[in-house]
Scaffold this motif. Structure first.
Motif, short mmCIF file in Angstrom:
data_model
loop_
_atom_site.label_atom_id
_atom_site.label_comp_id
_atom_site.label_asym_id
_atom_site.label_seq_id
_atom_site.Cartn_x
_atom_site.Cartn_y
_atom_site.Cartn_z
N TYR A 19 19.48 -15.14 18.56
CA TYR A 19 20.01 -15.86 17.40
C TYR A 19 19.53 -17.31 17.38
O TYR A 19 19.25 -17.86 16.30
CB TYR A 19 21.54 -15.79 17.37
N ASP A 46 19.67 -8.19 2.56
CA ASP A 46 20.48 -9.23 1.94
C ASP A 46 20.81 -8.81 0.51
O ASP A 46 20.56 -7.67 0.12
CB ASP A 46 19.79 -10.60 2.01
N TYR A 116 26.72 -12.29 9.76
CA TYR A 116 25.72 -11.26 9.96
C TYR A 116 26.38 -10.06 10.62
O TYR A 116 27.24 -10.22 11.49
CB TYR A 116 24.60 -11.74 10.90
N ASP A 118 24.61 -7.14 12.57
CA ASP A 118 23.26 -6.80 13.00
C ASP A 118 23.25 -5.69 14.03
O ASP A 118 24.15 -5.60 14.87
CB ASP A 118 22.59 -8.04 13.62
N LYS A 132 19.15 -6.43 10.28
CA LYS A 132 19.87 -7.69 10.09
C LYS A 132 20.46 -7.66 8.70
O LYS A 132 19.75 -7.56 7.72
CB LYS A 132 18.93 -8.90 10.24
N ARG A 133 21.79 -7.73 8.64
CA ARG A 133 22.50 -7.73 7.36
C ARG A 133 23.15 -9.08 7.15
O ARG A 133 23.93 -9.53 7.99
CB ARG A 133 23.55 -6.63 7.34
N ILE A 134 22.81 -9.73 6.03
CA ILE A 134 23.32 -11.06 5.70
C ILE A 134 24.40 -10.90 4.65
O ILE A 134 24.18 -10.29 3.60
CB ILE A 134 22.19 -11.97 5.19
#
Length: 168
Positions: A19, A46, A116, A118, A132-134
């Protein structure tokens, strides 16, 4: 020795370092370092959809860097929740705040907050993002900011007032 999360202390520190590498890559406009944060086949998800592959990651970061908040933007992460999903896989939930230095001052202010969710994988001894999810911060509560009544106070405010505490 694995912890209650199923990850070793070394794995947890290595994931936290991932990170840090990601934040430094974004905030210093280092396209190569940004791409290196993802494992082969990794995705960034995203509000605009899915991004996958080295050239797409470079294009995503280049678009992000075109935001008017650069230069002077920094990402800060906190409240890591990590859980092993296998010997070389983990799920991470992390809060993120993006700070911006106000031009011609030494002052900063938050300009974005979210989190996040993730999936990370360890490949060749190094942790990287697999998914990776924002998320926007409001997604935790389900109400977009433009749908919140401006005079609406959170439920805890009534409880505080009941105990004689004022927030004004």
């Amino acid at each position: 020795m694995a912890s209650i999360t199923g990850l070793t202390p070394e794995d947890r520190l290595d994931i936290m370092d991932l990170y840090a590498r990601y934040a430094w890559a974004m905030d210093s406009a280092d396209l190569d370092a940004f791409v290196e944060c993802y494992v082969p086949g990794g995705q960034l998800l995203d509000s605009h959809g899915a991004t996958e592959g080295e050239e797409a990651f470079r294009a995503w970061l280049s678009l992000f860097l075109g935001d008017s908040a650069f230069p002077g933007s920094q990402h800060f992460y906190t409240q890591w929740k990590m859980q092993a999903d296998g010997p070389d896989a983990a799920t991470c939930n992390v809060y993120v705040v993006r700070m911006y230095q106000i031009p011609k001052t030494r002052n900063s202010q938050p300009i974005w907050q979210g989190y996040y969710t993730d999936d990370v994988r360890k490949v060749d001894g190094r942790w990287g993002f697999w998914r990776k999810r924002i998320h926007q911060a409001w997604e935790l509560f389900g109400t977009p900011p433009d749908q919140v009544k401006s005079d609406a106070a959170p439920p805890y405010v009534d409880r505080l007032h009941h105990h004689g505490v004022s927030l004004r």
